[in-house]
Design a protein around this motif. Sequence first.
Motif, mmCIF file in Angstrom:
data_model
loop_
_atom_site.group_PDB
_atom_site.id
_atom_site.type_symbol
_atom_site.label_atom_id
_atom_site.label_comp_id
_atom_site.label_asym_id
_atom_site.label_seq_id
_atom_site.Cartn_x
_atom_site.Cartn_y
_atom_site.Cartn_z
ATOM 1 N N ILE A 30 0.842 -1.202 0.000
ATOM 2 C CA ILE A 30 0.000 0.000 0.000
ATOM 3 C C ILE A 30 0.877 1.252 0.000
ATOM 4 C CG2 ILE A 30 -1.705 1.338 1.316
ATOM 5 C CD1 ILE A 30 -2.848 -1.280 2.386
ATOM 6 N N ILE A 31 1.843 1.285 0.914
ATOM 7 C CA ILE A 31 2.691 2.473 1.014
ATOM 8 C C ILE A 31 3.540 2.652 -0.243
ATOM 9 C CG2 ILE A 31 4.646 3.486 2.281
ATOM 10 C CD1 ILE A 31 3.353 2.438 4.847
ATOM 11 N N ASN A 34 1.709 4.154 -3.144
ATOM 12 C CA ASN A 34 1.482 5.595 -3.012
ATOM 13 C C ASN A 34 2.751 6.390 -3.329
ATOM 14 O OD1 ASN A 34 -1.343 6.462 -1.922
ATOM 15 N ND2 ASN A 34 -0.896 4.514 -0.928
ATOM 16 N N HIS A 86 -1.890 18.671 -4.017
ATOM 17 C CA HIS A 86 -3.009 19.317 -3.304
ATOM 18 C C HIS A 86 -3.753 20.300 -4.221
ATOM 19 C CE1 HIS A 86 -1.784 18.473 1.170
ATOM 20 N NE2 HIS A 86 -2.052 17.400 0.489
ATOM 21 N N ILE A 89 -6.320 18.644 -6.365
ATOM 22 C CA ILE A 89 -7.601 18.339 -5.699
ATOM 23 C C ILE A 89 -8.456 19.601 -5.742
ATOM 24 C CG2 ILE A 89 -8.755 17.442 -3.639
ATOM 25 C CD1 ILE A 89 -6.030 16.617 -2.535
ATOM 26 N N MET A 108 -13.279 6.752 -5.638
ATOM 27 C CA MET A 108 -13.703 7.151 -4.299
ATOM 28 C C MET A 108 -12.518 7.544 -3.405
ATOM 29 S SD MET A 108 -16.079 4.766 -1.945
ATOM 30 C CE MET A 108 -14.647 4.096 -1.090
ATOM 31 N N LEU A 109 -11.400 6.839 -3.585
ATOM 32 C CA LEU A 109 -10.244 7.096 -2.719
ATOM 33 C C LEU A 109 -9.321 8.189 -3.262
ATOM 34 C CD1 LEU A 109 -9.173 3.597 -1.361
ATOM 35 C CD2 LEU A 109 -10.460 5.409 -0.232
ATOM 36 N N PRO A 112 -8.887 11.351 -0.721
ATOM 37 C CA PRO A 112 -8.119 10.955 0.471
ATOM 38 C C PRO A 112 -6.661 10.611 0.162
ATOM 39 C CG PRO A 112 -10.279 9.927 0.536
ATOM 40 C CD PRO A 112 -10.173 10.628 -0.801
ATOM 41 N N LYS A 113 -6.440 9.844 -0.903
ATOM 42 C CA LYS A 113 -5.061 9.463 -1.230
ATOM 43 C C LYS A 113 -4.236 10.696 -1.611
ATOM 44 C CE LYS A 113 -4.361 5.821 -3.935
ATOM 45 N NZ LYS A 113 -3.564 4.647 -3.510
ATOM 46 N N ILE A 115 -4.644 13.775 -0.670
ATOM 47 C CA ILE A 115 -4.326 14.546 0.539
ATOM 48 C C ILE A 115 -3.116 13.921 1.236
ATOM 49 C CG2 ILE A 115 -5.125 15.139 2.875
ATOM 50 C CD1 ILE A 115 -7.938 15.466 1.688
ATOM 51 N N CYS A 116 -3.183 12.606 1.455
ATOM 52 C CA CYS A 116 -2.093 11.912 2.176
ATOM 53 C C CYS A 116 -0.771 11.975 1.409
ATOM 54 C CB CYS A 116 -2.460 10.451 2.404
ATOM 55 S SG CYS A 116 -3.807 10.215 3.569
ATOM 56 N N VAL A 117 -0.809 11.743 0.109
ATOM 57 C CA VAL A 117 0.447 11.722 -0.655
ATOM 58 C C VAL A 117 1.066 13.127 -0.698
ATOM 59 C CG1 VAL A 117 1.517 11.212 -2.886
ATOM 60 C CG2 VAL A 117 -0.231 9.687 -1.982
ATOM 61 N N ASP A 119 0.702 15.377 1.698
ATOM 62 C CA ASP A 119 1.276 15.535 3.046
ATOM 63 C C ASP A 119 2.603 14.775 3.162
ATOM 64 O OD1 ASP A 119 -0.989 16.979 3.644
ATOM 65 O OD2 ASP A 119 -1.896 15.478 4.964
ATOM 66 N N TYR A 120 2.618 13.580 2.616
ATOM 67 C CA TYR A 120 3.860 12.780 2.606
ATOM 68 C C TYR A 120 5.002 13.587 1.973
ATOM 69 C CZ TYR A 120 7.157 9.466 0.459
ATOM 70 O OH TYR A 120 8.294 8.835 0.026
#
Lengths: 329, 329
Positions: A30-31, A34, A86, A89, A108-109, A112-113, A115-117, A119-120
């Motif tokens: 998963i990680i 991404n 970002h 989005i 759908m994801l 969320p993905k 945003i996280c990526v 931030d990463y």
Amino acid sequence: MDFTLLKKTIDSRLESILQTELIKHQSNKIISNNIQDFLRLSKGGKRIRAILVIIGSQLKGKKKVDDNIIDLAVAVELMQTAILIHDDIIDQADKRRGEVTINHKYSMLGVPKAICVGDYGFFLTYQIINQLNIEDKIKNNLNIIMTRMMYNTVLGEILDVELPHQPNPTQADLNSIYINKTAWYTAIGPLLLGASFINIPKELETEIINFGTNLGIAFQIKDDLISISNQTDKSSNSDILEGKITEMYLYTKNNKKEDIIGYGDPSISDQVISNIKNQFKNNGAIKYANDQVDYYSKEALEILQVMNINDNIKEDLIKLVNVLLTRKK
Amino acid sequence: MDFTLLKKTIDSRLESILQTELIKHQSNKIISNNIQDFLRLSKGGKRIRAILVIIGSQLKGKKKVDDNIIDLAVAVELMQTAILIHDDIIDQADKRRGEVTINHKYSMLGVPKAICVGDYGFFLTYQIINQLNIEDKIKNNLNIIMTRMMYNTVLGEILDVELPHQPNPTQADLNSIYINKTAWYTAIGPLLLGASFINIPKELETEIINFGTNLGIAFQIKDDLISISNQTDKSSNSDILEGKITEMYLYTKNNKKEDIIGYGDPSISDQVISNIKNQFKNNGAIKYANDQVDYYSKEALEILQVMNINDNIKEDLIKLVNVLLTRKK
């Protein structure tokens, strides 16, 4: 300075840093998937910011471009990927650098993905700075400038998001976006980051800020002009559909007191889009914006002339300004 | 240590830092309104992380809790607000700390604004660290730990987002979320940040990581138990509706080999939700999760017992562990 060669060096070090990240997380599918997306969207940039970091480190004359400087330049580019993820989005963009965006790729994801990526990418950038093999004092200075640059960028982004929904946006509002977002982010921040490796007097720092402010404004207006005049790219209509506040828009509304029918309405037809583009051409808005690019470029170049920096690097900066401001895409 | 008094000090310094931000940007209504939202969502936290920062600074005995330590503790809480704002976009949450979320408050602009305000919080946090009046070496150490903590947190968040959509989530996957997201973020990071102000031996650092890992796991399972058993709060069903992977879920699927009808389907009726809760009660899943909380709390307390730290602060930590793990909300 050989910009093409430099870009290759940056690209290859960027790839290597992210490959190391992939190996570090290879046991977790998963990680690593991404991070793969982050790598995919990191490719294909013009690397202007990275080049400005390196130029910043050479302002007082030739200095070996060592691993620390290259890594810092890469860090700035990874920060750029993160903020673009970002941004996409926010703009609901489906393409970036020829690649499908994260928000668009995963139904759908997607959001969320993304945003996280994004931030990463922010924290990966700080991690790269933290790992540089340099004195604590310089490292702190890099953290201060990087943070100031990103703090300003985010404030500029907030204005960019909300300005189209304000009743009467002004030139002052627009300049505030240019300075916070484009100038600090594209020019001032990278140059000051690079200059942290050498000792520059306070006076030169002020000149860099003035130079970068003018260059940044010229760069952003040029960007908006390219965006609206590009015939082949579908995204060339996005500023109109999103109602982005630009020089052309403000000139038409505030100077010419004209309405712009359909501006900011995502459902308008190709004909209406074409009408708006013609309106900007016929009422002088595009000429006005081009004049603004010329004005701010000249200001930037004049500040550059009096800057007390190495002559060769001055030539490089002039070359870069000209490349940026005569580009077609 | 008087936790209630400490919380008041943190709350008031947090308010003062954000008021300064508001004054700094008072001439720009758009920006100050966004900071106002950030302030609104920063209020009402339990301040566990801030308290752990301060405890970290006292591990080797009483040390004056000076402005730098308080500001660092506030920085950690502002980072928490920022990550919660992004979290609420991901979960499409409408309430946080009794306040309406940014993504929910502003129809069309909700998500864009929440992304930007979250990003603002990240860089504001780094800015606070950069402005501390401490040695470069300590400051670098703070930047390293803060970044490591957030890097881990984001990876944990990525797993949290994607795990419900994986075919066969395992206990190992879940533990990875617990360690990356909860343990590092809630316990290890804050303690190590505080401990940067004093000189602690490598051995104690390792013990803090072990202690924090066990505490974090216990804390997260307790959180999931509270979330599912809370009768009054509408959000108590959100884990079920979102299909969050929890100990109860894994126990039911993997140990009891039972299907959980409707889990992760946001459209299920109250009756189906109630059936799932009863299933977890009747098949022993809730007891199992409670046992896990007990197990990891005991592990945490055992590590704490042998830690070579000041006796009073050890008592404080024991008190805090007990508060966290017997809480009802």
